[in-house]
Design an enzyme around this catalytic site. Structure first.
Site, PDB file in Angstrom:
ATOM      1  N   GLU A  49       0.872  -1.169   0.000  1.00  0.00           N
ATOM      2  CA  GLU A  49       0.000   0.000   0.000  1.00  0.00           C
ATOM      3  C   GLU A  49       0.914   1.225   0.000  1.00  0.00           C
ATOM      4  O   GLU A  49       1.835   1.301   0.818  1.00  0.00           O
ATOM      5  CB  GLU A  49      -0.885   0.030   1.246  1.00  0.00           C
ATOM      6  N   ARG A  60       5.601 -12.721   9.537  1.00  0.00           N
ATOM      7  CA  ARG A  60       6.206 -11.435   9.243  1.00  0.00           C
ATOM      8  C   ARG A  60       7.512 -11.313  10.020  1.00  0.00           C
ATOM      9  O   ARG A  60       7.753 -12.025  10.982  1.00  0.00           O
ATOM     10  CB  ARG A  60       5.209 -10.322   9.556  1.00  0.00           C
ATOM     11  N   LYS A  74       4.629   0.723  10.323  1.00  0.00           N
ATOM     12  CA  LYS A  74       4.712   1.893   9.446  1.00  0.00           C
ATOM     13  C   LYS A  74       4.130   3.122  10.113  1.00  0.00           C
ATOM     14  O   LYS A  74       4.657   4.220   9.989  1.00  0.00           O
ATOM     15  CB  LYS A  74       3.919   1.627   8.150  1.00  0.00           C
TER      16      LYS A  74
END
Length: 567
Positions: free
Chosen positions: A43, A270, A280
């Site tokens: 994204e 992850r 983020k």
RNA sequence: UGCUCCGUGGUGUAAUUGGCAACACGUCUGACUCUGGAUCAGAAAAGUUCAGGUUCGAGCCCUGACGGAGCAACCA
């Protein structure tokens, strides 16, 4: 050919992840026509960090290894969070890491038309409806993970009515938040994701690609699987938290697909790194609050930060390769990353003399005004990097740590009355020193040199315990050196319950040394050029240098065995 | 008190589909001595969360506990 057999051995030795095994099996079974096609779907709402590198290496790596393709697809379904600035940086970072999407640069927003049509289709088939209730009511009706939800009063409204409402939503007739489109699945499902998930919402913000064309935007779940389907993705690799979304992913694609083909979502763990925060949103906070100088601050785990710190793409790929892909939520030790960096830089970076905390040494029996060049090997690990000449003269600088007036046991460097070799030059003997009257600090050290002991002359059999690096006081260049330490002092700053990871910010994460002395040739160091400052660590020339003075970022310190001896 | 996923040296991953638990990082020793803080040699460290079961044999299969994670954004 010897290399090839060696490479094959390496190949067969390296373990195969469960994902790779699935791909191997699918290929063997001829699934999807024996085709592998992956995608990397960021994204564009922030900069890529080393966690993304793990996904990139998998998505692109598997395609590369098994003769398939990997698309780059920007998951841009939420116009309020996304910006073009991020798109450019993402592309740059992927290329820097060494991967190529060729001409396959896609955007979820490319499919807004098709997705809209699909939504219309679902409404007509009675599989979706417009809900007029506000967010909090819808949320309350969903129930809890332990208790089933209840159905919306709008759940069974006529398809024609939903159709009309949906079209008018997209014309901008209704306010944001006033209505949503929901898939009609099962409000009692044990899986929360299946309790009539919202698939379209009204957003009246300009989209970076489609501008004002749309007033309704699909949610992630309504875009991702379908985008995979449109692009012919075979293996849709994502992180563990999407595991519970898989039934919804499959349900939606099943409503859409016409043949046998259906992309398969597979989840992996992850990346978590000790002393590192990967969120983020929180990284953005650090930037906005000025706790770091930007996304590319060398302390940041972003790819641009690591790049500026001096990490190489090879070292990052090596690290990713070492940690593997599983379904266990692991916390990887940063020392493994640092090992990968040292391993790579060891062969790559030339050895250079630099003095971070200068101490002047005067060779009292060396002629004033005389200069001679001595030759040094650039990299003992790679002799093809050749040699260089550096000037030697009467006044030199050595590292403050390399001299002790009252040395402890096993201190092999310079001490009063002691002898050391200046690497590449002569053996010197300390004959005296000058102290600052006020502070008691040693200001100058006086030595004599033995002209018979010049390196390479090979005449003398004399040996001394210590060898020091040095720079000529007359020729050395002033440089600023930035020593970076971990940004956080806590092993798992992001794993804390509360939001105050800020409490764990390491106050000493940046130490700027301004009076450093480096070899003359370093005045012309190119941005991002890497060096090993002899005995001190790996350093990287910074592109953010000020007023012509070279600036170096410490990439990673050498493992310091002397520190232990001194303790 | 729901559903899904996961438990192997300090850390991260393996274990040829049921056959003596291996590798890397880290740690500790030692060697090398114009320093490469490289390289080489070696060591310590798990009996696979626990309890049952199937089997000649279980890290792997079955059952049940215990522990951890994820899921209740009109984020992705």
């Amino acid at each position: 050919m010897n290399d090839q057999t060696q490479a094959e051995k390496e190949e067969s030795r390296s373990p195969v992840s469960f994902i790779e095994q699935i791909i191997i099996d699918d290929l063997k079974a001829g699934k999807n026509g024996g085709r592998i096609h992956t995608r990397f779907p960021p994204e564009p709402n922030g900069y890529l960090h080393i966690g993304h590198a793990k996904a990139i290496c998998l998505d692109f790596g598997m395609a590369l290894k098994y003769g398939g393709k990997c698309n780059l697809r920007f998951d841009d379904t939420n116009p309020v969070k996304e910006e073009v600035e991020y798109i450019d940086s993402i592309k740059e970072d992927i290329r820097w890491l060494g991967f190529d999407w060729e001409d396959r640069e896609y955007y979820a927003s490319d499919y807004f038309g098709k997705l809209y049509d699909f939504a219309i289709d679902l409404i007509k088939r009675g599989l979706a409806y417009i809900d007029d209730q506000p967010a909090d009511v819808i949320s309350a009706q969903k129930g809890t993970p332990a208790q089933p939800g209840i159905e919306s009063p709008y759940r069974n409204r006529p398809a024609a009515e939903s159709l009309d409402l949906f079209e008018r939503m997209n014309k901008g007739e209704f306010e944001e938040g006033s209505r949503v489109l929901r898939a009609k699945i099962d409000m009692a499902s044990p899986n929360m994701q299946m309790r009539d998930p919202i698939i379209y919402r009204i957003i009246k913000a300009a989209h970076h690609r489609t501008a004002e064309n749309w007033k309704v935007y699909p949610m992630y779940d309504f875009a991702h699987g379908q985008s995979d389907y449109f692009e012919g993705i075979t293996h849709s690799l994502c992180t563990l938290e999407f595991e519970v979304h898989r039934p919804l992913y499959d349900w939606l694609v099943d409503q859409l697909k016409t043949g046998e083909y259906r992309p398969q979502q597979i989840e992996f763990n992850r990346l978590n790194l000790t002393y590192t925060m990967m969120s983020k949103r929180k990284l953005l906070e650090l930037v906005q609050e000025g706790r770091v100088t930007g996304w590319d601050d060398p302390r940041m785990p972003t790819l641009c930060g690591l790049r500026r710190r001096g990490y190489t793409p090879e070292s990052i790929r090596k690290f990713i390769d070492l940690i593997g892909y599983t379904k266990v939520e692991a916390i990887n030790d940063v020392s493994l990353l640092e090992h990968a960096v040292r391993d790579d830089l060891n062969i790559r970076a030339p050895r250079i003399f630099a003095v971070l905390n200068p101490l002047k040494v005067i060779i009292t029996n060396y002629p004033e005004g005389k200069t001679e060049n001595v030759e040094l090997i650039n990299n003992p690990e790679d002799l093809s990097q050749g040699t260089r000449q550096i000037p030697f003269c009467r006044e030199l600088f050595i590292e403050q740590d390399d001299f002790m007036e009252n040395p402890p046991h096993k201190f092999f460097r310079l001490t009063p009355g002691g002898e050391v070799r200046l690497k590449g030059a002569y053996i010197i003997k300390c004959t005296g020193l000058k102290k600052n009257q006020a502070t008691g600090e040693v200001e100058e050290v006086y030595c004599t040199y033995d002209p018979e002991t010049r390196s390479g002359d090979n005449k003398s059999e004399r040996k001394v315990k210590g060898t020091l690096h040095w720079v000529s006081a007359e020729h050395a260049v002033n440089a600023e050196v930035r020593l970076y330490d971990r940004l956080f002092s806590h092993e798992d700053p992001a794993g804390q319950k509360d939001e105050d990871y800020r409490n764990f910010l390491n106050p000493d994460s940046l130490k700027v040394l301004k009076g450093c002395k480096v070899e003359p040739m370093l005045a012309g160091a190119k941005p991002l050029e890497k060096f090993q400052f002899q005995r001190l660590g790996y350093f990287c020339a910074d592109y953010d240098s000020t007023a012509g003075k070279p600036v170096f970022n410490r990439t990673v310190p050498l493992k310091d065995t002397w520190a232990k001896i001194n303790k």
